[in-house]
Write an enzyme that holds these catalytic residues in place. Structure first.
Site, mmCIF file in Angstrom:
data_model
loop_
_atom_site.group_PDB
_atom_site.id
_atom_site.type_symbol
_atom_site.label_atom_id
_atom_site.label_comp_id
_atom_site.label_asym_id
_atom_site.label_seq_id
_atom_site.Cartn_x
_atom_site.Cartn_y
_atom_site.Cartn_z
ATOM 1 N N GLN A 75 0.780 -0.988 0.021
ATOM 2 C CA GLN A 75 0.124 -0.090 0.168
ATOM 3 C C GLN A 75 0.904 1.289 -0.099
ATOM 4 O O GLN A 75 1.900 1.334 0.734
ATOM 5 C CB GLN A 75 -1.044 0.027 1.384
ATOM 6 C CG GLN A 75 -2.036 0.890 1.086
ATOM 7 C CD GLN A 75 -2.670 1.328 2.245
ATOM 8 O OE1 GLN A 75 -2.202 1.720 3.393
ATOM 9 N NE2 GLN A 75 -4.204 0.962 2.194
ATOM 10 N N CYS A 105 -6.270 6.884 5.318
ATOM 11 C CA CYS A 105 -5.674 7.622 6.633
ATOM 12 C C CYS A 105 -5.879 8.804 6.852
ATOM 13 O O CYS A 105 -5.937 9.875 6.258
ATOM 14 C CB CYS A 105 -4.270 7.343 6.436
ATOM 15 S SG CYS A 105 -3.307 7.590 7.873
ATOM 16 N N LYS A 144 -8.209 1.937 -1.555
ATOM 17 C CA LYS A 144 -8.874 1.618 -0.123
ATOM 18 C C LYS A 144 -9.052 3.039 0.534
ATOM 19 O O LYS A 144 -8.305 3.855 0.478
ATOM 20 C CB LYS A 144 -8.060 1.027 0.970
ATOM 21 C CG LYS A 144 -8.648 0.759 2.474
ATOM 22 C CD LYS A 144 -7.908 0.013 3.231
ATOM 23 C CE LYS A 144 -8.149 -0.374 4.656
ATOM 24 N NZ LYS A 144 -7.849 0.906 5.491
ATOM 25 N N ASN A 205 -15.099 -3.194 5.010
ATOM 26 C CA ASN A 205 -14.132 -3.450 6.080
ATOM 27 C C ASN A 205 -14.762 -2.174 7.277
ATOM 28 O O ASN A 205 -15.471 -1.184 6.685
ATOM 29 C CB ASN A 205 -12.773 -2.573 5.641
ATOM 30 C CG ASN A 205 -11.861 -2.330 6.944
ATOM 31 O OD1 ASN A 205 -11.536 -0.985 6.820
ATOM 32 N ND2 ASN A 205 -11.494 -3.166 7.577
ATOM 33 N N GLY A 206 -14.531 -2.786 8.317
ATOM 34 C CA GLY A 206 -15.145 -2.010 9.460
ATOM 35 C C GLY A 206 -15.721 -2.700 10.847
ATOM 36 O O GLY A 206 -16.952 -3.217 10.290
ATOM 37 N N ASP A 207 -15.210 -2.794 11.730
ATOM 38 C CA ASP A 207 -15.643 -3.508 12.981
ATOM 39 C C ASP A 207 -16.282 -4.960 13.047
ATOM 40 O O ASP A 207 -17.216 -5.210 13.559
ATOM 41 C CB ASP A 207 -17.048 -2.612 13.361
ATOM 42 C CG ASP A 207 -16.445 -1.125 13.717
ATOM 43 O OD1 ASP A 207 -15.462 -0.693 13.787
ATOM 44 O OD2 ASP A 207 -17.762 -0.375 13.788
ATOM 45 N N GLY A 229 -9.336 -6.133 10.621
ATOM 46 C CA GLY A 229 -8.269 -5.248 11.037
ATOM 47 C C GLY A 229 -8.071 -5.531 12.838
ATOM 48 O O GLY A 229 -7.724 -6.716 13.079
ATOM 49 N N ARG A 230 -8.486 -4.425 13.385
ATOM 50 C CA ARG A 230 -8.247 -4.635 14.953
ATOM 51 C C ARG A 230 -8.520 -5.981 15.625
ATOM 52 O O ARG A 230 -7.872 -6.518 16.551
ATOM 53 C CB ARG A 230 -8.753 -3.476 15.678
ATOM 54 C CG ARG A 230 -8.234 -2.118 15.199
ATOM 55 C CD ARG A 230 -9.109 -1.188 15.612
ATOM 56 N NE ARG A 230 -10.224 -1.125 14.881
ATOM 57 C CZ ARG A 230 -11.322 -0.241 15.023
ATOM 58 N NH1 ARG A 230 -11.214 0.650 16.020
ATOM 59 N NH2 ARG A 230 -12.541 -0.183 14.151
HETATM 60 C C1 LIG Z 1 -3.077 0.613 14.286
HETATM 61 C C2 LIG Z 1 -3.535 0.860 12.736
HETATM 62 C C3 LIG Z 1 -2.939 1.219 11.641
HETATM 63 C C4 LIG Z 1 -3.594 1.546 10.566
HETATM 64 N N1 LIG Z 1 -2.680 1.492 9.371
HETATM 65 C C5 LIG Z 1 -3.488 1.596 8.276
HETATM 66 C C6 LIG Z 1 -2.714 1.743 6.935
HETATM 67 O O1 LIG Z 1 -1.456 1.533 7.159
HETATM 68 N N2 LIG Z 1 -3.453 1.677 5.756
HETATM 69 C C7 LIG Z 1 -4.709 1.764 5.900
HETATM 70 O O2 LIG Z 1 -5.172 1.778 4.752
HETATM 71 N N3 LIG Z 1 -5.559 1.750 6.888
HETATM 72 C C8 LIG Z 1 -5.028 1.662 8.136
HETATM 73 N N4 LIG Z 1 -5.481 1.286 9.232
HETATM 74 C C9 LIG Z 1 -6.999 1.141 9.049
HETATM 75 C C10 LIG Z 1 -7.592 -0.228 8.982
HETATM 76 O O3 LIG Z 1 -6.853 -0.938 7.971
HETATM 77 C C11 LIG Z 1 -9.045 -0.422 8.899
HETATM 78 O O4 LIG Z 1 -9.258 0.198 7.709
HETATM 79 C C12 LIG Z 1 -9.691 -0.206 10.167
HETATM 80 O O5 LIG Z 1 -8.799 -0.532 11.274
HETATM 81 C C13 LIG Z 1 -11.060 -0.662 10.240
HETATM 82 O O6 LIG Z 1 -11.056 -1.913 10.282
HETATM 83 P P1 LIG Z 1 -11.375 -2.877 11.562
HETATM 84 O O7 LIG Z 1 -12.485 -2.140 12.436
HETATM 85 O O8 LIG Z 1 -11.426 -4.268 11.239
HETATM 86 O O9 LIG Z 1 -10.163 -2.521 12.523
HETATM 87 C C14 LIG Z 1 -4.946 1.199 10.639
HETATM 88 C C15 LIG Z 1 -5.749 0.814 11.653
HETATM 89 C C16 LIG Z 1 -5.049 0.569 12.722
HETATM 90 C C17 LIG Z 1 -5.792 0.404 14.069
#
Ligand SMILES: Cc1cc2nc3c(=O)[nH]c(=O)nc-3n(C[C@H](O)[C@H](O)[C@H](O)COP(=O)(O)O)c2cc1C
Length: 333
Positions: A75, A105, A144, A205-207, A229-230
Protein backbone atom coordinates in the site's frame (compact mmCIF):
# COMPACT_ATOMS: atom_id res chain seq x y z
CA UNK A 1 -18.47 -23.67 -0.36
CA UNK A 2 -20.63 -20.72 0.63
CA UNK A 3 -18.54 -17.87 -0.76
CA UNK A 4 -16.89 -17.31 -4.13
CA UNK A 5 -13.21 -16.39 -4.54
CA UNK A 6 -12.40 -12.70 -4.83
CA UNK A 7 -11.21 -12.02 -8.36
CA UNK A 8 -8.70 -9.20 -8.76
CA UNK A 9 -7.38 -9.02 -12.31
CA UNK A 10 -6.45 -12.58 -13.21
CA UNK A 11 -5.97 -13.56 -9.53
CA UNK A 12 -8.50 -15.73 -7.74
CA UNK A 13 -8.17 -14.98 -4.06
CA UNK A 14 -9.41 -17.64 -1.68
CA UNK A 15 -10.77 -17.25 0.88
CA UNK A 16 -12.14 -13.74 0.26
CA UNK A 17 -10.74 -12.69 3.59
CA UNK A 18 -8.09 -9.99 3.84
CA UNK A 19 -5.90 -8.73 6.67
CA UNK A 20 -6.26 -4.95 6.86
CA UNK A 21 -3.17 -2.81 6.45
CA UNK A 22 -2.17 -1.54 9.89
CA UNK A 23 0.76 0.80 10.26
CA UNK A 24 3.18 -0.33 12.96
CA UNK A 25 1.50 -3.76 13.01
CA UNK A 26 1.22 -5.64 9.71
CA UNK A 27 4.92 -6.03 8.98
CA UNK A 28 6.11 -9.10 7.08
CA UNK A 29 6.56 -11.19 10.24
CA UNK A 30 3.01 -10.55 11.34
CA UNK A 31 1.54 -11.16 7.88
CA UNK A 32 3.41 -14.46 7.50
CA UNK A 33 2.27 -15.59 10.97
CA UNK A 34 -1.38 -14.74 10.43
CA UNK A 35 -1.80 -15.87 6.83
CA UNK A 36 -2.00 -19.62 7.58
CA UNK A 37 -5.06 -18.97 9.74
CA UNK A 38 -6.94 -18.51 6.47
CA UNK A 39 -6.18 -15.20 4.82
CA UNK A 40 -6.49 -14.99 1.05
CA UNK A 41 -4.54 -11.73 0.85
CA UNK A 42 -2.50 -9.51 3.12
CA UNK A 43 -1.67 -5.82 2.74
CA UNK A 44 1.49 -4.10 3.96
CA UNK A 45 1.53 -1.13 6.29
CA UNK A 46 1.10 2.02 4.23
CA UNK A 47 4.32 3.31 2.72
CA UNK A 48 4.98 6.94 1.87
CA UNK A 49 5.65 7.48 -1.83
CA UNK A 50 7.86 10.44 -0.88
CA UNK A 51 9.91 8.30 1.49
CA UNK A 52 10.42 5.78 -1.33
CA UNK A 53 11.76 8.54 -3.52
CA UNK A 54 14.56 8.89 -0.90
CA UNK A 55 14.90 5.11 -0.50
CA UNK A 56 15.41 4.97 3.28
CA UNK A 57 16.53 1.53 4.49
CA UNK A 58 13.51 1.09 6.76
CA UNK A 59 11.10 1.96 3.96
CA UNK A 60 12.83 -0.38 1.53
CA UNK A 61 12.51 -3.13 4.14
CA UNK A 62 8.75 -2.46 4.26
CA UNK A 63 8.30 -3.04 0.55
CA UNK A 64 10.51 -6.12 0.17
CA UNK A 65 8.10 -8.96 -0.59
CA UNK A 66 10.62 -11.52 -1.76
CA UNK A 67 10.54 -14.93 -0.11
CA UNK A 68 7.02 -14.46 1.25
CA UNK A 69 3.83 -16.33 0.57
CA UNK A 70 1.76 -14.72 -2.16
CA UNK A 71 -0.32 -12.79 -2.94
CA UNK A 72 0.53 -9.59 -1.12
CA UNK A 73 -0.55 -6.03 -1.79
CA UNK A 74 1.81 -3.17 -1.03
CA UNK A 75 0.00 0.00 0.00
CA UNK A 76 1.22 3.48 -0.98
CA UNK A 77 0.17 6.94 0.08
CA UNK A 78 0.93 10.35 -1.31
CA UNK A 79 -0.71 13.26 -3.09
CA UNK A 80 1.44 13.58 -6.19
CA UNK A 81 0.52 11.41 -9.20
CA UNK A 82 4.07 11.24 -10.63
CA UNK A 83 5.66 10.37 -7.27
CA UNK A 84 2.98 7.73 -6.66
CA UNK A 85 3.62 6.26 -10.13
CA UNK A 86 7.39 5.99 -9.49
CA UNK A 87 6.72 4.44 -6.08
CA UNK A 88 4.33 1.95 -7.68
CA UNK A 89 6.99 0.86 -10.18
CA UNK A 90 9.46 0.36 -7.35
CA UNK A 91 7.13 -1.68 -5.12
CA UNK A 92 6.23 -3.84 -8.10
CA UNK A 93 9.94 -4.49 -8.71
CA UNK A 94 10.22 -5.42 -5.05
CA UNK A 95 7.63 -8.19 -5.38
CA UNK A 96 4.16 -6.66 -4.83
CA UNK A 97 1.41 -8.67 -6.55
CA UNK A 98 -1.00 -5.76 -6.16
CA UNK A 99 -0.42 -2.04 -5.62
CA UNK A 100 -2.99 -0.56 -3.22
CA UNK A 101 -3.58 3.19 -2.97
CA UNK A 102 -4.44 4.68 0.44
CA UNK A 103 -7.23 7.26 0.41
CA UNK A 104 -8.25 6.41 3.96
CA UNK A 105 -5.68 7.41 6.54
CA UNK A 106 -7.06 10.15 8.83
CA UNK A 107 -3.82 10.77 10.81
CA UNK A 108 -2.85 14.46 10.82
CA UNK A 109 0.79 13.68 9.93
CA UNK A 110 -0.57 12.26 6.65
CA UNK A 111 -3.53 14.55 5.93
CA UNK A 112 -1.54 17.74 6.54
CA UNK A 113 0.38 16.95 3.36
CA UNK A 114 -2.90 16.14 1.55
CA UNK A 115 -2.24 12.40 1.68
CA UNK A 116 -4.51 9.52 2.75
CA UNK A 117 -8.12 10.53 3.41
CA UNK A 118 -7.31 14.20 2.63
CA UNK A 119 -7.21 13.21 -1.05
CA UNK A 120 -10.96 12.58 -0.80
CA UNK A 121 -11.42 16.36 -0.51
CA UNK A 122 -10.30 16.51 -4.14
CA UNK A 123 -11.76 13.66 -6.26
CA UNK A 124 -9.99 15.01 -9.38
CA UNK A 125 -6.68 14.50 -7.63
CA UNK A 126 -7.72 10.98 -6.58
CA UNK A 127 -8.46 10.24 -10.20
CA UNK A 128 -5.10 11.60 -11.42
CA UNK A 129 -3.27 9.51 -8.84
CA UNK A 130 -5.19 6.35 -9.78
CA UNK A 131 -4.63 6.87 -13.51
CA UNK A 132 -0.91 7.48 -13.00
CA UNK A 133 -0.48 4.38 -10.83
CA UNK A 134 -2.50 2.12 -13.14
CA UNK A 135 -0.39 3.29 -16.11
CA UNK A 136 2.85 2.68 -14.20
CA UNK A 137 2.54 -1.02 -13.36
CA UNK A 138 1.74 -4.33 -15.02
CA UNK A 139 -0.14 -5.71 -11.99
CA UNK A 140 -3.59 -4.96 -10.56
CA UNK A 141 -4.07 -1.69 -8.71
CA UNK A 142 -6.60 -1.48 -5.89
CA UNK A 143 -7.70 1.38 -3.66
CA UNK A 144 -8.81 1.69 -0.03
CA UNK A 145 -10.82 4.64 1.16
CA UNK A 146 -13.18 6.04 3.75
CA UNK A 147 -16.66 7.41 3.05
CA UNK A 148 -15.33 10.90 2.56
CA UNK A 149 -13.68 13.65 4.55
CA UNK A 150 -16.78 14.47 6.61
CA UNK A 151 -20.50 13.68 6.85
CA UNK A 152 -21.38 16.48 4.46
CA UNK A 153 -18.93 15.26 1.80
CA UNK A 154 -19.57 11.56 1.22
CA UNK A 155 -17.69 11.08 -2.03
CA UNK A 156 -17.14 7.33 -1.96
CA UNK A 157 -19.46 6.45 -4.86
CA UNK A 158 -17.98 9.18 -7.07
CA UNK A 159 -14.38 8.20 -6.23
CA UNK A 160 -15.10 4.47 -6.71
CA UNK A 161 -16.67 5.12 -10.14
CA UNK A 162 -13.63 7.16 -11.11
CA UNK A 163 -11.48 4.26 -9.85
CA UNK A 164 -13.36 1.83 -12.07
CA UNK A 165 -12.99 4.12 -15.09
CA UNK A 166 -9.28 4.55 -14.35
CA UNK A 167 -8.69 0.77 -14.41
CA UNK A 168 -8.49 0.16 -10.66
CA UNK A 169 -9.49 -3.48 -10.12
CA UNK A 170 -11.04 -3.52 -6.63
CA UNK A 171 -11.99 -1.04 -3.97
CA UNK A 172 -12.06 -1.38 -0.18
CA UNK A 173 -14.40 0.82 1.82
CA UNK A 174 -13.84 1.45 5.53
CA UNK A 175 -17.29 2.79 6.30
CA UNK A 176 -16.37 5.82 8.40
CA UNK A 177 -15.51 9.38 7.45
CA UNK A 178 -12.02 10.75 8.01
CA UNK A 179 -13.35 13.12 10.66
CA UNK A 180 -14.77 10.19 12.58
CA UNK A 181 -11.33 8.59 13.02
CA UNK A 182 -12.44 5.40 14.84
CA UNK A 183 -15.44 6.85 16.66
CA UNK A 184 -18.99 5.59 16.14
CA UNK A 185 -19.80 2.45 14.20
CA UNK A 186 -18.75 1.62 10.66
CA UNK A 187 -21.94 2.02 8.60
CA UNK A 188 -22.33 -1.04 6.39
CA UNK A 189 -25.34 0.50 4.61
CA UNK A 190 -22.82 2.63 2.72
CA UNK A 191 -20.83 -0.47 1.82
CA UNK A 192 -23.98 -2.08 0.36
CA UNK A 193 -24.68 1.13 -1.56
CA UNK A 194 -21.19 1.11 -3.04
CA UNK A 195 -21.47 -2.53 -4.06
CA UNK A 196 -24.64 -1.69 -5.98
CA UNK A 197 -22.99 1.33 -7.65
CA UNK A 198 -19.89 -0.21 -9.25
CA UNK A 199 -18.95 -3.33 -11.23
CA UNK A 200 -15.44 -3.84 -9.82
CA UNK A 201 -15.13 -6.00 -6.68
CA UNK A 202 -15.91 -4.25 -3.40
CA UNK A 203 -14.23 -5.24 -0.14
CA UNK A 204 -16.10 -4.30 3.04
CA UNK A 205 -14.23 -3.17 6.13
CA UNK A 206 -15.05 -1.93 9.59
CA UNK A 207 -15.79 -3.40 13.02
CA UNK A 208 -15.92 -7.09 12.07
CA UNK A 209 -15.15 -8.91 15.32
CA UNK A 210 -17.40 -11.97 15.22
CA UNK A 211 -17.49 -14.74 12.59
CA UNK A 212 -21.27 -14.86 12.26
CA UNK A 213 -21.58 -11.07 12.08
CA UNK A 214 -18.87 -10.99 9.41
CA UNK A 215 -20.77 -13.52 7.29
CA UNK A 216 -24.03 -11.66 7.77
CA UNK A 217 -22.42 -8.36 6.79
CA UNK A 218 -20.93 -9.99 3.73
CA UNK A 219 -24.24 -11.52 2.67
CA UNK A 220 -26.38 -8.45 3.40
CA UNK A 221 -24.08 -5.98 1.67
CA UNK A 222 -23.23 -8.32 -1.22
CA UNK A 223 -19.51 -7.49 -1.01
CA UNK A 224 -16.95 -9.69 -2.71
CA UNK A 225 -14.64 -9.95 0.32
CA UNK A 226 -14.25 -8.76 3.87
CA UNK A 227 -11.23 -7.12 5.44
CA UNK A 228 -10.41 -7.57 9.13
CA UNK A 229 -8.22 -5.29 11.20
CA UNK A 230 -8.18 -4.68 14.93
CA UNK A 231 -10.22 -7.70 15.98
CA UNK A 232 -7.56 -10.10 14.65
CA UNK A 233 -4.91 -8.68 16.96
CA UNK A 234 -4.34 -11.18 19.75
CA UNK A 235 -7.05 -13.30 18.09
CA UNK A 236 -5.96 -14.72 14.73
CA UNK A 237 -8.41 -17.58 15.40
CA UNK A 238 -11.16 -15.18 14.28
CA UNK A 239 -9.69 -15.53 10.78
CA UNK A 240 -9.99 -19.35 10.89
CA UNK A 241 -13.51 -19.11 12.22
CA UNK A 242 -14.61 -16.92 9.31
CA UNK A 243 -12.78 -19.15 6.85
CA UNK A 244 -14.62 -22.15 8.35
CA UNK A 245 -17.96 -20.46 7.72
CA UNK A 246 -16.91 -19.44 4.21
CA UNK A 247 -16.09 -23.09 3.48
CA UNK A 248 -19.39 -24.29 4.94
CA UNK A 249 -18.12 -25.64 8.27
CA UNK A 250 -19.02 -24.81 11.85
CA UNK A 251 -16.30 -22.53 13.22
CA UNK A 252 -13.69 -24.16 15.44
CA UNK A 253 -13.92 -22.96 19.04
CA UNK A 254 -11.25 -20.59 20.35
CA UNK A 255 -8.24 -22.61 21.59
CA UNK A 256 -7.79 -22.89 25.36
CA UNK A 257 -5.85 -20.10 27.08
CA UNK A 258 -2.50 -21.98 27.36
CA UNK A 259 -2.56 -22.71 23.62
CA UNK A 260 -3.36 -19.10 22.82
CA UNK A 261 -0.36 -18.05 24.89
CA UNK A 262 1.83 -20.68 23.20
CA UNK A 263 1.01 -18.95 19.93
CA UNK A 264 1.88 -15.60 21.53
CA UNK A 265 5.30 -17.10 22.33
CA UNK A 266 5.78 -18.17 18.70
CA UNK A 267 4.85 -14.62 17.65
CA UNK A 268 7.25 -13.09 20.19
CA UNK A 269 10.21 -15.27 19.23
CA UNK A 270 9.64 -14.76 15.50
CA UNK A 271 9.53 -10.98 15.93
CA UNK A 272 12.79 -11.01 17.91
CA UNK A 273 14.47 -13.22 15.29
CA UNK A 274 13.34 -11.10 12.39
CA UNK A 275 13.36 -7.54 13.77
CA UNK A 276 15.90 -7.80 16.58
CA UNK A 277 15.14 -7.31 20.28
CA UNK A 278 15.16 -3.47 20.44
CA UNK A 279 12.42 -3.19 17.82
CA UNK A 280 10.49 -6.35 18.72
CA UNK A 281 10.01 -5.72 22.47
CA UNK A 282 8.01 -2.46 22.23
CA UNK A 283 5.91 -3.82 19.36
CA UNK A 284 5.19 -7.06 21.21
CA UNK A 285 3.91 -5.27 24.33
CA UNK A 286 0.64 -4.42 22.61
CA UNK A 287 0.34 -7.82 20.98
CA UNK A 288 0.89 -9.69 24.25
CA UNK A 289 -1.62 -7.43 26.01
CA UNK A 290 -4.18 -8.53 23.41
CA UNK A 291 -3.28 -12.23 23.57
CA UNK A 292 -3.90 -12.01 27.33
CA UNK A 293 -7.51 -10.92 26.81
CA UNK A 294 -9.89 -13.20 28.73
CA UNK A 295 -7.10 -14.88 30.69
CA UNK A 296 -7.38 -14.96 34.50
CA UNK A 297 -5.09 -12.32 36.03
CA UNK A 298 -4.66 -10.57 32.66
CA UNK A 299 -4.70 -7.02 34.07
CA UNK A 300 -1.68 -7.45 36.35
CA UNK A 301 0.17 -9.53 33.75
CA UNK A 302 -0.37 -6.80 31.19
CA UNK A 303 1.04 -4.20 33.54
CA UNK A 304 4.10 -6.35 34.16
CA UNK A 305 4.72 -7.01 30.45
CA UNK A 306 4.42 -3.26 29.71
CA UNK A 307 7.33 -2.57 32.07
CA UNK A 308 9.69 -5.27 30.78
CA UNK A 309 12.51 -4.20 28.47
CA UNK A 310 13.94 -7.58 27.54
CA UNK A 311 12.42 -10.34 25.46
CA UNK A 312 13.70 -13.10 27.78
CA UNK A 313 11.77 -11.62 30.73
CA UNK A 314 8.56 -11.26 28.76
CA UNK A 315 8.89 -14.78 27.37
CA UNK A 316 9.52 -16.18 30.89
CA UNK A 317 6.43 -14.34 32.17
CA UNK A 318 4.28 -15.87 29.43
CA UNK A 319 5.75 -19.33 30.09
CA UNK A 320 5.02 -19.02 33.82
CA UNK A 321 1.46 -18.00 33.00
CA UNK A 322 1.02 -21.07 30.80
CA UNK A 323 2.29 -23.30 33.66
CA UNK A 324 -0.03 -21.60 36.13
CA UNK A 325 -3.03 -22.02 33.83
CA UNK A 326 -2.21 -25.68 33.22
CA UNK A 327 -2.01 -26.37 36.93
CA UNK A 328 -5.51 -24.91 37.33
CA UNK A 329 -7.28 -26.29 34.24
CA UNK A 330 -10.72 -25.39 35.52
CA UNK A 331 -10.05 -21.68 35.09
CA UNK A 332 -7.94 -22.03 31.96
CA UNK A 333 -10.73 -22.59 29.48
C1 LIG B 1 -3.01 0.70 14.27
C2 LIG B 1 -3.73 0.87 12.96
C3 LIG B 1 -2.98 1.20 11.83
C4 LIG B 1 -3.63 1.36 10.60
N1 LIG B 1 -2.87 1.60 9.48
C5 LIG B 1 -3.48 1.64 8.25
C6 LIG B 1 -2.70 1.74 7.07
O1 LIG B 1 -1.46 1.78 7.08
N2 LIG B 1 -3.39 1.78 5.89
C7 LIG B 1 -4.75 1.71 5.82
O2 LIG B 1 -5.33 1.75 4.73
N3 LIG B 1 -5.49 1.61 6.94
C8 LIG B 1 -4.89 1.55 8.14
N4 LIG B 1 -5.65 1.36 9.26
C9 LIG B 1 -7.11 1.16 9.13
C10 LIG B 1 -7.44 -0.33 8.99
O3 LIG B 1 -6.89 -0.88 7.81
C11 LIG B 1 -8.97 -0.55 8.96
O4 LIG B 1 -9.50 0.15 7.86
C12 LIG B 1 -9.65 -0.04 10.24
O5 LIG B 1 -8.94 -0.45 11.39
C13 LIG B 1 -11.11 -0.55 10.31
O6 LIG B 1 -11.15 -1.96 10.32
P1 LIG B 1 -11.35 -2.80 11.69
O7 LIG B 1 -12.57 -2.25 12.37
O8 LIG B 1 -11.51 -4.23 11.23
O9 LIG B 1 -10.12 -2.58 12.52
C14 LIG B 1 -5.03 1.22 10.50
C15 LIG B 1 -5.76 0.91 11.65
C16 LIG B 1 -5.14 0.74 12.87
C17 LIG B 1 -5.96 0.38 14.08
Amino acid sequence: MLSAPLRIGSMDIWPPLILAPMSGVTNRTMRALYRPFGLGLTVTEFVSSNALAYGSRRTMEMIDQHGLEKPVATQLWGDDPATMASAARLVRECGADIVDINFGCPAPKVTKTNGGSACLRDPDRCESIMRAVVAAVDCPVTMKMRLGWSDDALVYVDVARRAQDAGVQAVTLHARTAKQFYKGDADWEHIARLKAAVDIPVIGNGDLDDPHVAMRRMRDSGVDAVMLGRATLGNPWLISQIRDLMEGREPQPLPAAPDRLRFALVHYRRMVEELGEPRAVPQMRKHVALYLKGIPGAASLRERIMRLDFAAEAIATIEETIDRLEQAPAVAA
